[in-house]
Write a protein that holds these residues in place. Structure first.
Motif, PDB file in Angstrom:
ATOM      1  N   UNK A 134       6.007   0.948  16.530  1.00 23.37           N
ATOM      2  CA  UNK A 134       4.568   1.156  16.697  1.00 23.37           C
ATOM      3  C   UNK A 134       3.912   1.447  15.353  1.00 23.37           C
ATOM      4  N   UNK A 135       4.555   2.291  14.544  1.00 31.63           N
ATOM      5  CA  UNK A 135       4.050   2.545  13.190  1.00 31.63           C
ATOM      6  C   UNK A 135       3.934   1.233  12.424  1.00 31.63           C
ATOM      7  N   UNK A 136       5.004   0.428  12.454  1.00 32.09           N
ATOM      8  CA  UNK A 136       5.049  -0.812  11.679  1.00 32.09           C
ATOM      9  C   UNK A 136       3.989  -1.800  12.148  1.00 32.09           C
ATOM     10  N   UNK A 137       3.831  -1.928  13.460  1.00 36.63           N
ATOM     11  CA  UNK A 137       2.837  -2.870  13.989  1.00 36.63           C
ATOM     12  C   UNK A 137       1.426  -2.451  13.597  1.00 36.63           C
ATOM     13  N   UNK A 138       1.136  -1.160  13.711  1.00 37.57           N
ATOM     14  CA  UNK A 138      -0.197  -0.668  13.366  1.00 37.57           C
ATOM     15  C   UNK A 138      -0.466  -0.831  11.869  1.00 37.57           C
ATOM     16  N   UNK A 139       0.558  -0.584  11.057  1.00 32.42           N
ATOM     17  CA  UNK A 139       0.398  -0.760   9.611  1.00 32.42           C
ATOM     18  C   UNK A 139       0.125  -2.228   9.285  1.00 32.42           C
ATOM     19  N   UNK A 140       0.891  -3.122   9.908  1.00 37.99           N
ATOM     20  CA  UNK A 140       0.704  -4.551   9.639  1.00 37.99           C
ATOM     21  C   UNK A 140      -0.682  -5.012  10.068  1.00 37.99           C
ATOM     22  N   UNK A 144      -1.978  -6.242   6.901  1.00 39.21           N
ATOM     23  CA  UNK A 144      -1.446  -7.593   6.772  1.00 39.21           C
ATOM     24  C   UNK A 144      -0.272  -7.685   5.810  1.00 39.21           C
ATOM     25  N   UNK A 145       0.247  -6.537   5.374  1.00 36.73           N
ATOM     26  CA  UNK A 145       1.303  -6.506   4.355  1.00 36.73           C
ATOM     27  C   UNK A 145       2.678  -6.406   5.008  1.00 36.73           C
ATOM     28  N   UNK A 146       3.283  -7.546   5.300  1.00 40.76           N
ATOM     29  CA  UNK A 146       4.607  -7.553   5.922  1.00 40.76           C
ATOM     30  C   UNK A 146       5.696  -7.231   4.909  1.00 40.76           C
ATOM     31  N   UNK A 147       5.447  -7.519   3.630  1.00 37.52           N
ATOM     32  CA  UNK A 147       6.451  -7.277   2.590  1.00 37.52           C
ATOM     33  C   UNK A 147       6.738  -5.786   2.436  1.00 37.52           C
ATOM     34  N   UNK A 148       5.698  -4.969   2.503  1.00 40.56           N
ATOM     35  CA  UNK A 148       5.872  -3.513   2.419  1.00 40.56           C
ATOM     36  C   UNK A 148       6.813  -3.035   3.518  1.00 40.56           C
ATOM     37  N   UNK A 156      16.356  -8.261   5.516  1.00 40.58           N
ATOM     38  CA  UNK A 156      16.746  -9.330   4.590  1.00 40.58           C
ATOM     39  C   UNK A 156      15.628 -10.337   4.351  1.00 40.58           C
ATOM     40  N   UNK A 157      14.706 -10.465   5.298  1.00 42.69           N
ATOM     41  CA  UNK A 157      13.629 -11.447   5.146  1.00 42.69           C
ATOM     42  C   UNK A 157      12.410 -11.004   5.935  1.00 42.69           C
ATOM     43  N   UNK A 158      11.221 -11.542   5.595  1.00 41.36           N
ATOM     44  CA  UNK A 158      10.019 -11.225   6.371  1.00 41.36           C
ATOM     45  C   UNK A 158      10.149 -11.657   7.826  1.00 41.36           C
ATOM     46  N   UNK A 159      10.891 -12.739   8.081  1.00 48.71           N
ATOM     47  CA  UNK A 159      11.044 -13.233   9.452  1.00 48.71           C
ATOM     48  C   UNK A 159      11.643 -12.160  10.357  1.00 48.71           C
ATOM     49  N   UNK A 160      12.602 -11.409   9.827  1.00 50.32           N
ATOM     50  CA  UNK A 160      13.227 -10.335  10.606  1.00 50.32           C
ATOM     51  C   UNK A 160      12.201  -9.253  10.926  1.00 50.32           C
ATOM     52  N   UNK A 161      11.357  -8.933   9.952  1.00 50.43           N
ATOM     53  CA  UNK A 161      10.344  -7.893  10.159  1.00 50.43           C
ATOM     54  C   UNK A 161       9.304  -8.338  11.175  1.00 50.43           C
ATOM     55  N   UNK A 170       3.786 -15.282   9.830  1.00 48.30           N
ATOM     56  CA  UNK A 170       2.933 -16.033   8.921  1.00 48.30           C
ATOM     57  C   UNK A 170       3.875 -16.950   8.143  1.00 48.30           C
ATOM     58  N   UNK A 171       3.843 -18.243   8.455  1.00 46.94           N
ATOM     59  CA  UNK A 171       4.840 -19.165   7.919  1.00 46.94           C
ATOM     60  C   UNK A 171       4.829 -19.206   6.397  1.00 46.94           C
ATOM     61  N   UNK A 172       3.652 -19.087   5.795  1.00 49.62           N
ATOM     62  CA  UNK A 172       3.580 -19.103   4.333  1.00 49.62           C
ATOM     63  C   UNK A 172       4.398 -17.956   3.746  1.00 49.62           C
TER      64      UNK A 172
END
Length: 249
Positions: A134-140, A144-148, A156-161, A170-172
Motif C-alpha cells: 500500500x505504501x509503494x502503490x501510494x508513493x508510485x 510516478x517514480x518506480x525506480x525509487x 532486480x527490475x522495474x517489471x518486478x516492482x 510503463x513499457x518505456x
C-alpha cells in the motif's frame, strides 16, 4: 496465503484502519507506520517505545541500499502513541504481543488480525505485505517514480516492482535499464545457460503456433478477440523496444 494486494481505494483504506482500531490501537499504529514508511512488518515489530515517544515523525532506513523514508505522525497518531508508551520502559517494544508481556507481537498474530479485519470490511487479498504494498502503490501514484521503489525493495527490475504493486508496467521504463551495472547483469543472465536464446525461441514458437491456428475453421470469436488484444500489446512492446534501443537516444 495467496496473493496480497495494496489497498488502493481511500474509503476502503480508512474503513480498514478504523476496524483495526476497534481491535486494538496498537494494530492501527503498526499499520500507520507501515503504510507511512514502507517498513517490513518484522522491522516494525522491532521498534522500541523510545523510537516514537515524544516524536512528531519517524525516519527509517529501508532495504540493502539503505533508502531513508520519513513518516510524519498526525495529531491522532501522536495521541495514540502517547497512550501506548505511557509509563512503559523506553527500551520496551512498542507493539506488544500481550498486555502483561514484554515480548513483541508475533508476525503470525499480526497476519491473523489483518486477515480477520480485512474480511470484516470486504478485503480478501490481504496479509503481512499489505502495508508495504500500500505504501509503494501510494508513493508510485503520487510520484510516478518506480525506480525509487525498485531500489528500496531491492528488486532486480522495474517489471518486478510493477507486479509487486499491482500496476500495469510503463513499457518505456521496463525496457530501458537504468545503470551500466544493470545492463551488465542482464547480459550475464541472458547468456547464462543460453537463457536468452531459449526465451526468444519459446516466444517465436508461441507466435508460430498462433499463426498456424489462425485459419482453423473451429476457432470461435473469442479466439480472435484474444489474438487481437495480444497483438495490440505486442505492437506497443515492439515499438517501445525500438525506441528504447541505444541508437535512438
Amino acid at each position: 496465503m495467496g496473493w496480497v494486494a495494496p489497498i488502493k481505494d481511500d474509503e476502503t483504506l480508512e474503513r480498514f484502519k478504523q476496524a483495526l482500531r476497534k481491535v486494538d490501537d496498537k494494530y492501527y499504529i503498526m499499520f500507520q507506520i507501515g503504510i507511512g514508511t514502507g517498513m517490513a512488518l518484522q522491522e516494525i515489530l522491532k521498534l522500541k517505545n523510545k523510537d516514537v515517544k515524544g516524536k512528531s515523525s519517524i525516519s527509517v532506513s529501508i532495504g540493502a541500499r539503505e533508502i531513508m523514508t520519513t513518516y510524519e505522525f498526525s495529531e491522532e497518531d501522536q495521541k495514540i502513541i502517547d497512550e501506548l508508551v505511557k509509563g512503559k520502559d523506553p527500551d520496551g517494544y512498542l507493539i506488544l504481543g500481550h498486555t502483561n508481556s514484554t515480548a513483541p507481537l508475533s508476525r503470525e498474530q499480526a497476519y491473523r488480525v489483518f486477515k480477520a479485519v480485512g474480511q470484516s470490511v470486504g478485503i480478501s487479498a490481504i496479509g503481512a505485505q499489505t502495508m508495504r504494498k500500500t505504501y509503494a502503490w501510494r508513493y508510485y501514484k503520487s510520484t510516478g517514480d518506480i525506480t525509487y521503489l525498485q531500489h528500496m525493495f531491492n528488486h532486480a527490475s522495474p517489471a518486478i516492482t510493477y507486479r509487486y504493486i499491482g500496476e500495469k508496467p510503463n513499457i518505456q521504463v521496463v525496457l530501458r535499464k537504468n545503470t551500466a551495472e544493470e545492463n551488465e547483469r542482464s547480459r550475464y543472465l541472458l547468456y547464462l545457460n543460453d537463457t536468452g536464446r531459449k526465451r526468444l525461441t519459446a516466444a517465436i514458437d508461441e507466435l508460430s503456433a498462433i499463426r498456424n491456428k489462425f485459419d482453423d475453421p473451429t476457432n470461435n470469436d473469442s479466439f480472435y478477440g484474444c489474438v487481437d488484444c495480444f497483438l495490440e500489446e505486442l505492437d506497443g512492446l515492439i515499438e517501445n523496444y525500438k525506441q528504447s534501443l541505444p541508437d535512438n537516444e
